[in-house]
Design a protein around this motif. Structure first.
Motif, short mmCIF file in Angstrom:
data_model
loop_
_atom_site.label_atom_id
_atom_site.label_comp_id
_atom_site.label_asym_id
_atom_site.label_seq_id
_atom_site.Cartn_x
_atom_site.Cartn_y
_atom_site.Cartn_z
N LEU A 48 0.84 -1.20 0.00
CA LEU A 48 0.00 0.00 0.00
C LEU A 48 0.87 1.25 0.00
N LYS A 49 1.88 1.25 0.86
CA LYS A 49 2.81 2.39 0.96
C LYS A 49 3.55 2.61 -0.35
N ASN A 50 3.87 1.50 -1.05
CA ASN A 50 4.61 1.59 -2.31
C ASN A 50 3.72 1.82 -3.53
N GLY A 51 2.41 1.96 -3.31
CA GLY A 51 1.50 2.27 -4.41
C GLY A 51 1.16 1.08 -5.29
N LEU A 52 1.42 -0.14 -4.82
CA LEU A 52 1.15 -1.32 -5.63
C LEU A 52 -0.25 -1.88 -5.39
N VAL A 53 -0.86 -1.48 -4.27
CA VAL A 53 -2.26 -1.81 -3.97
C VAL A 53 -2.93 -0.56 -3.41
N VAL A 54 -4.26 -0.58 -3.43
CA VAL A 54 -5.05 0.46 -2.77
C VAL A 54 -6.11 -0.25 -1.92
N VAL A 55 -6.63 0.49 -0.96
CA VAL A 55 -7.75 -0.03 -0.19
C VAL A 55 -8.99 0.23 -1.01
N ASP A 56 -9.67 -0.83 -1.40
CA ASP A 56 -10.83 -0.77 -2.29
C ASP A 56 -12.13 -0.63 -1.50
N GLY A 57 -12.06 -0.86 -0.21
CA GLY A 57 -13.24 -0.75 0.63
C GLY A 57 -12.92 -1.18 2.05
#
Length: 174
Positions: A48-57
């Motif tokens: 998440l910190k590295n921008g490879l995933v996001v919180v989708d919900g």
């Protein structure tokens, strides 16, 4: 194995909660070493910190809120690059077993017994893997074959080392 890349790859099929990622990982890859929940969440935090995933919900639950993660375009690119990069072959040039043999020779211990004990352990594990392979699905069969081929190579090394033990002893005691 890259846990982060594996979790990213699992996310390519769609957003998932940490619990679902752990379950999918363990089902596909964690037969011998399942992931701990803490490892999943610390890895997801880093991704998440590295921008490879996001919180989708975020969903409320009986305990902490459940975050659903989705892979980003950068995450997809990262997985694609990882998959396209060949793994470095592991030649085991400084294996623990070699170190034990040399130390046994240097200290006057029975290196041949050490090699015999190791051979017996390799054969035991090979029998166990062969049973698992016979009873397993295709994924298990392939994983077991990979391990068995490595164990066979180790056995060849054990035999060669046993045959050269006197020469090795003379060399290391100089």
């Amino acid at each position: 194995m890259s846990i982060g890349h594996t979790l990213l790859g699992l996310l390519e099929s769609g957003p998932r909660h940490g619990y679902d990622l752990k379950r999918a990982f363990d089902e596909r890859f964690g037969h011998d070493r399942p992931l701990h929940y803490g490892q999943v969440y610390s890895t997801m935090s880093r991704l998440l910190k590295n921008g490879l995933v996001v919180v989708d919900g975020i969903e409320p639950g009986g305990g902490p809120e459940r975050k659903r993660y989705a892979i980003t375009d950068a995450g997809i690119t990262d997985v694609a690059q990882w998959l396209a990069t060949p793994e470095k072959p592991e030649p085991y040039l400084q294996s623990t077993l070699y170190t034990k043999v040399v130390l046994a020779l240097l200290t006057g211990r029975a290196a041949a017994e050490l090699l015999d004990t190791q051979r017996a352990e390799h054969l035991r594990l090979m029998r166990e893997l062969t049973r698992r392979k016979r009873d397993g699905d295709l994924a298990d069969q392939l994983i077991c074959d990979h391990a068995l081929f490595h164990l066979e190579a180790d056995l060849r090394w054990l035999e060669l080392t046993t045959a050269r033990l006197d020469a090795l002893a003379a060399e290391v005691r100089r």
